[in-house]
Design a protein around this motif. Sequence first.
Motif, mmCIF file in Angstrom:
data_model
loop_
_atom_site.group_PDB
_atom_site.id
_atom_site.type_symbol
_atom_site.label_atom_id
_atom_site.label_comp_id
_atom_site.label_asym_id
_atom_site.label_seq_id
_atom_site.Cartn_x
_atom_site.Cartn_y
_atom_site.Cartn_z
ATOM 1 N N ILE A 356 0.865 -1.177 0.000
ATOM 2 C CA ILE A 356 0.000 0.000 0.000
ATOM 3 C C ILE A 356 0.901 1.227 0.000
ATOM 4 O O ILE A 356 1.844 1.320 0.785
ATOM 5 N N GLY A 357 0.610 2.141 -0.902
ATOM 6 C CA GLY A 357 1.460 3.322 -1.067
ATOM 7 C C GLY A 357 1.221 4.377 -0.010
ATOM 8 O O GLY A 357 0.635 4.111 1.038
ATOM 9 N N GLN A 358 1.706 5.575 -0.309
ATOM 10 C CA GLN A 358 1.606 6.652 0.670
ATOM 11 C C GLN A 358 0.263 7.352 0.567
ATOM 12 O O GLN A 358 -0.312 7.462 -0.509
ATOM 13 N N ASN A 359 -0.176 7.849 1.714
ATOM 14 C CA ASN A 359 -1.387 8.667 1.799
ATOM 15 C C ASN A 359 -2.614 8.026 1.165
ATOM 16 O O ASN A 359 -3.383 8.687 0.478
ATOM 17 N N CYS A 360 -2.776 6.757 1.353
ATOM 18 C CA CYS A 360 -3.989 6.096 0.882
ATOM 19 C C CYS A 360 -5.055 6.176 1.967
ATOM 20 O O CYS A 360 -4.747 6.288 3.148
ATOM 21 N N ARG A 361 -6.302 6.086 1.538
ATOM 22 C CA ARG A 361 -7.414 6.031 2.498
ATOM 23 C C ARG A 361 -8.144 4.721 2.252
ATOM 24 O O ARG A 361 -8.652 4.494 1.161
ATOM 25 N N ILE A 362 -8.211 3.916 3.275
ATOM 26 C CA ILE A 362 -8.878 2.627 3.125
ATOM 27 C C ILE A 362 -9.990 2.545 4.153
ATOM 28 O O ILE A 362 -9.773 2.842 5.336
ATOM 29 N N GLY A 363 -11.186 2.190 3.683
ATOM 30 C CA GLY A 363 -12.356 2.189 4.562
ATOM 31 C C GLY A 363 -12.407 0.981 5.483
ATOM 32 O O GLY A 363 -11.401 0.321 5.741
ATOM 33 N N ASP A 364 -13.615 0.692 5.966
ATOM 34 C CA ASP A 364 -13.811 -0.412 6.899
ATOM 35 C C ASP A 364 -14.100 -1.705 6.142
ATOM 36 O O ASP A 364 -14.596 -1.693 5.018
ATOM 37 N N LYS A 365 -13.811 -2.795 6.819
ATOM 38 C CA LYS A 365 -14.121 -4.142 6.301
ATOM 39 C C LYS A 365 -13.599 -4.363 4.888
ATOM 40 O O LYS A 365 -14.307 -4.888 4.020
ATOM 41 N N VAL A 366 -12.420 -3.927 4.647
ATOM 42 C CA VAL A 366 -11.816 -4.101 3.326
ATOM 43 C C VAL A 366 -10.926 -5.339 3.368
ATOM 44 O O VAL A 366 -10.232 -5.570 4.347
ATOM 45 N N THR A 367 -10.995 -6.133 2.306
ATOM 46 C CA THR A 367 -10.100 -7.290 2.207
ATOM 47 C C THR A 367 -9.109 -7.043 1.084
ATOM 48 O O THR A 367 -9.515 -6.826 -0.063
ATOM 49 N N LEU A 368 -7.831 -7.047 1.407
ATOM 50 C CA LEU A 368 -6.796 -6.906 0.381
ATOM 51 C C LEU A 368 -5.941 -8.163 0.421
ATOM 52 O O LEU A 368 -5.367 -8.491 1.450
ATOM 53 N N ASP A 369 -5.885 -8.832 -0.701
ATOM 54 C CA ASP A 369 -5.026 -10.016 -0.783
ATOM 55 C C ASP A 369 -4.204 -9.921 -2.047
ATOM 56 O O ASP A 369 -4.741 -10.000 -3.153
ATOM 57 N N GLY A 370 -2.937 -9.721 -1.887
ATOM 58 C CA GLY A 370 -2.068 -9.597 -3.055
ATOM 59 C C GLY A 370 -2.310 -8.322 -3.839
ATOM 60 O O GLY A 370 -2.024 -8.264 -5.032
ATOM 61 N N ALA A 371 -2.820 -7.305 -3.176
ATOM 62 C CA ALA A 371 -3.098 -6.062 -3.886
ATOM 63 C C ALA A 371 -1.867 -5.166 -3.887
ATOM 64 O O ALA A 371 -1.085 -5.182 -2.946
ATOM 65 N N VAL A 372 -1.706 -4.422 -4.961
ATOM 66 C CA VAL A 372 -0.664 -3.409 -5.004
ATOM 67 C C VAL A 372 -1.361 -2.067 -5.195
ATOM 68 O O VAL A 372 -1.941 -1.807 -6.246
ATOM 69 N N LEU A 373 -1.356 -1.253 -4.164
ATOM 70 C CA LEU A 373 -1.970 0.068 -4.255
ATOM 71 C C LEU A 373 -0.855 1.091 -4.313
ATOM 72 O O LEU A 373 0.078 1.043 -3.518
ATOM 73 N N TRP A 374 -0.961 1.996 -5.271
ATOM 74 C CA TRP A 374 0.050 3.043 -5.350
ATOM 75 C C TRP A 374 -0.352 4.175 -4.418
ATOM 76 O O TRP A 374 -1.167 3.998 -3.533
ATOM 77 N N ASP A 381 -15.622 1.445 1.883
ATOM 78 C CA ASP A 381 -15.897 0.292 2.751
ATOM 79 C C ASP A 381 -16.261 -0.952 1.940
ATOM 80 O O ASP A 381 -16.722 -0.862 0.805
ATOM 81 N N ASN A 382 -16.074 -2.097 2.576
ATOM 82 C CA ASN A 382 -16.522 -3.383 2.034
ATOM 83 C C ASN A 382 -15.984 -3.700 0.645
ATOM 84 O O ASN A 382 -16.690 -4.252 -0.188
ATOM 85 N N VAL A 383 -14.781 -3.322 0.395
ATOM 86 C CA VAL A 383 -14.183 -3.601 -0.914
ATOM 87 C C VAL A 383 -13.307 -4.847 -0.782
ATOM 88 O O VAL A 383 -12.694 -5.078 0.251
ATOM 89 N N GLU A 384 -13.283 -5.641 -1.845
ATOM 90 C CA GLU A 384 -12.392 -6.808 -1.865
ATOM 91 C C GLU A 384 -11.470 -6.686 -3.057
ATOM 92 O O GLU A 384 -11.938 -6.507 -4.187
ATOM 93 N N ILE A 385 -10.196 -6.781 -2.834
ATOM 94 C CA ILE A 385 -9.247 -6.716 -3.956
ATOM 95 C C ILE A 385 -8.313 -7.911 -3.869
ATOM 96 O O ILE A 385 -7.691 -8.147 -2.839
ATOM 97 N N HIS A 386 -8.249 -8.662 -4.954
ATOM 98 C CA HIS A 386 -7.364 -9.829 -5.002
ATOM 99 C C HIS A 386 -6.375 -9.666 -6.141
ATOM 100 O O HIS A 386 -6.784 -9.503 -7.295
ATOM 101 N N HIS A 387 -5.099 -9.747 -5.827
ATOM 102 C CA HIS A 387 -4.030 -9.790 -6.834
ATOM 103 C C HIS A 387 -4.231 -8.780 -7.955
ATOM 104 O O HIS A 387 -4.262 -9.143 -9.121
ATOM 105 N N SER A 388 -4.394 -7.558 -7.610
ATOM 106 C CA SER A 388 -4.633 -6.540 -8.621
ATOM 107 C C SER A 388 -3.778 -5.323 -8.340
ATOM 108 O O SER A 388 -3.251 -5.158 -7.243
ATOM 109 N N VAL A 389 -3.666 -4.472 -9.370
ATOM 110 C CA VAL A 389 -2.891 -3.253 -9.225
ATOM 111 C C VAL A 389 -3.838 -2.060 -9.321
ATOM 112 O O VAL A 389 -4.655 -1.983 -10.241
#
Lengths: 458, 568
Positions: A356-374, A381-389
Amino acid sequence: GAGAGSAPGPDPQEEPPPPLQAVLVADSFNRRFFPISKDRPRALLPMANVAMIDYTLEFLTATGVEETFVFCCWKSAEIKEHLQKSKWCRHTSPNTVRFVTSDLYRSLGDVLRDVDAKSLVRSDFILVTGDVVSNFNISKALEEHKLRRKMEKNVSVMTMIFKESSPGHHARCKEDDIVIAMDSATNRVLHYQRTQGLKRFRFPMSLFQNSIENVEVRHDLLDCHISICSPQVAELFTDNFDYQTRDDFVRGLLVNEEVLGNQIHMHVTTEEYGAHICNLLMYEAVCSDIIRRWVYPLTPEMNFTDDKNQSYTHSKHNIYRGVDVSLGHGSVLEENVLIGQGTVIGSNCSITNSVIGQNCRIGDKVTLDGAVLWDRVHIADNVEIHHSVVCDEAEVKEKVKLKPRCVLSSQVVVGPGITLSEGTVISLHPPDEEEEDDDQFSDDSGVNKEESKVKLKG
Amino acid sequence: GWGPGSGPPDGVCSQAPELSREEKLQLRKEKKQQKKKKRNEKGASAEPAELGAPPEPGQPPAVAQPTSPPASADGPGDGEKPTGGKSKAELRAERRAKQEAERAQKQARKAELSQAATTAKPRQSPTEPQSMVKRLPEHVQVDDPAAQRKLAKKLERQQVPLRQDYGTKVNLFSHLHQYSRKKPLTQQMSIPSTVIHPAVVRLGLQYSQGIINGSNARCIALLEVFKQLIRDYSTPPNEELSRDLVAKLKPHISFLNQCRPLSASMGNAIKFLKKEISCLPDTLREEEAKEKLQDVIDKYLREKIVLAAEAISRSAFEKINDHDVILVYGCSSLVNRTLCDAHAKKGRAFRVIVVDSRPRLEGRETLRRLVRKGIHCTYVMINAISYVLPEVSKVLLGAHALLANGSVMSRVGTSQIALVSKAYNVPVLVCCETYKFCERVQTDSFVSNELGMASVPFLPPGTFSPTPCWAPGRQWWCVLLQGQEGEVLSLPLILMASPLSADDPDDLIVLRKGQAQLGGWAENKSLRLLNLVYDVTPPDLVDLVITDLGMIPCTSVPVVLRVKNVDQ
């Protein structure tokens, strides 16, 4: 800031060993990273929150290179700006970085012809692209290379660096798979073939008929795209103006070996790490390798770029946390997670194997698996991200689900409440076909592009 | 109160050959207790001389009585009970006189003791070892030339080659064998051998090369080979199968023992097999008898190993909860199976931390097996256990053997893990089939280990366990210094690899960047390598033993053994 006091100062150096030089090609001359690379040149894509070119430069510096020529073409201004702000352009840097920019470069061949034309190199140099991540120490290979050149004057022109890794290794790029025949006594490359899409390999009979005692045929090598070249390489590119890529060069040299009498050698490393990030799959693989500390000492908490925004603390299970990271109640960082400075994570999130990059805002109940966030990504809220950019400043609204291998490029807004199927690429740029012909000059040409659906949003 | 006590030793010495094994054991225990009691009494209070200097242990009292204690000469009135009818003053005077006499006697004895300290020892040592020599297995008397000669003679009689020791040994462990893997026993044998069955030769080599490794695997391989041996056996004329077969087995067992000391599981299996053979009714024809033995072995394999593992896996599952972090050490087939079952069959979501140690790196095999099943694993070396333990919820260990005093004998390093786990309040569970329980007793100091075991045919190399007060990680040194006593100063530099066996010290040589730092260790006079296989974990560090009979505290081993003995 300016380097404090302790400038090393050019000591009276003993002239005999000329400074080791490197040619860094900060352009890929292909569109493998389109549409991401439309906004940002490939060399500047963040890899565990650090631009790829920084890894390459750190590798070169650590291995003893004192002068690096950075050749830029696409978005050269951005690369230049990035490097000028970085530690490489401070006067304390042991590695002097010089820029050569031109919009006319269309291939690696053009770059090397320019090297020859401007006669930039004086002796053996290292040739790398701007997307190489490695902790390899080149000195042994360089010594061997020099010894070979001394023994037989100007016969061996290039030493290619390979890393041993068995087929199926996750950091082994399928597009880059090769099969090599080598002379086990001298490490001379006898045959070089890309295996992508091949069901059977063909070897010329001459390979086994000549006087070489032991011929090894190897398929367990990963091309690091690092080569030690003699100045002759640049000359050879000039002489053969149809050489566009390193592959062309290697193939041409091997075919004309009898005529020209030039040889190519190789060096295989087993312990060190080296990878060339040629597509998004490799991007993800190398990213996870860095987090898992395979490229030690190039780990996030080392902050080798000496950037004050890049300081991390490393804790158990490879959790790296930047400054001012806030983690909501009930959120779990399972393992292999890197969180950049100033990022805010809501409550009850589950994050694993992610960057996860700098100054990101991530809500509640988020699932990140293998995610690359710049940087500056917003996730509701309630977002699911799998192996994505998810690239800079993208926004993912509530209840969006990203299946594996999705790409959201810069400033894209998605949602709310939709599910992106596997391999979705969303960009603000229309896919423009006329640039397609660029591909033919790259090492990766002839590779079928993964089918990508492009949707436009916001 | 001597009467009843002095009786049994008498019996032991005179009738020993006729007594059955169990009875002997019983008697020995009693004798030991008495000895202890005697010593206590000796130390605690000034006893009448008669009691203070009891007959030498092991010596027939018949001999002891006449020679009697040396001090008794100057104690005129000792032993005489004051008879009734005397006046108080008389009594008092008598008592005083007696006290006086006792005091004088005590003084004299003390002086004598201190004088004869040197003489007393030799006097004791010829007698004591004489009675012990038969019981101490040859494996722990490598430094005793007499015992070695005897062993050589026995092996010669059985036509089994004697395996040569290898390299210099650490002083403290000189009583144990140290073999080189590069010199297998078969080098000195003519092949095909006349006495040793080829399958046994192969098995022996597999043992000594470490190809077959692990208590269960070794036992299974042994029984399979014995099955083949029995199949190929035919009774010579004028012989009885039940007698001759046992005699035929003996050289094979000594051969295997030379290759690598038998494990407790193998010892138990052999004991069982011998018993089955000798219990064969004479009425059976040879074919039937052989058939029966094969069935018996199959049944043993199935019940004691296969089904036991299943039962253990079933009951261990109750102890594995979701989100558990389980620490395992080395490679135990039982623990692996338990974890795989809990993951695959019961769908428990847990994490495993595999702890490993040099030089065998058996944990990698565990890792391979667990990862293949899709279990989330972390791999650390043993020096990192205190780093990972805070997150661990349970420690699951395998065992080589469970001893009668509740100690757990297992791969070296196990006791260290148990010790640190105790410090972090993490429960330590040991999985062990009941067929690995053994009657031997080993306490927690190294010295007593030498004497402690008697009944089982082998003492594994370097069996000792640390006392809990030792700092984790330093136990090896402590043991060394403690055991060496006065010799500490002359102690050569000893490199202790926390995990391996007294088998081949060459295993400790690690190739790093193409260089083996310890390559020429044999040439260096002041450098010795110690490569231990097992250690003993004291019972208070183990919270629970999961067996095929259910979950028991490890102090219940004697109960299980007793029940088993009744069963058989």
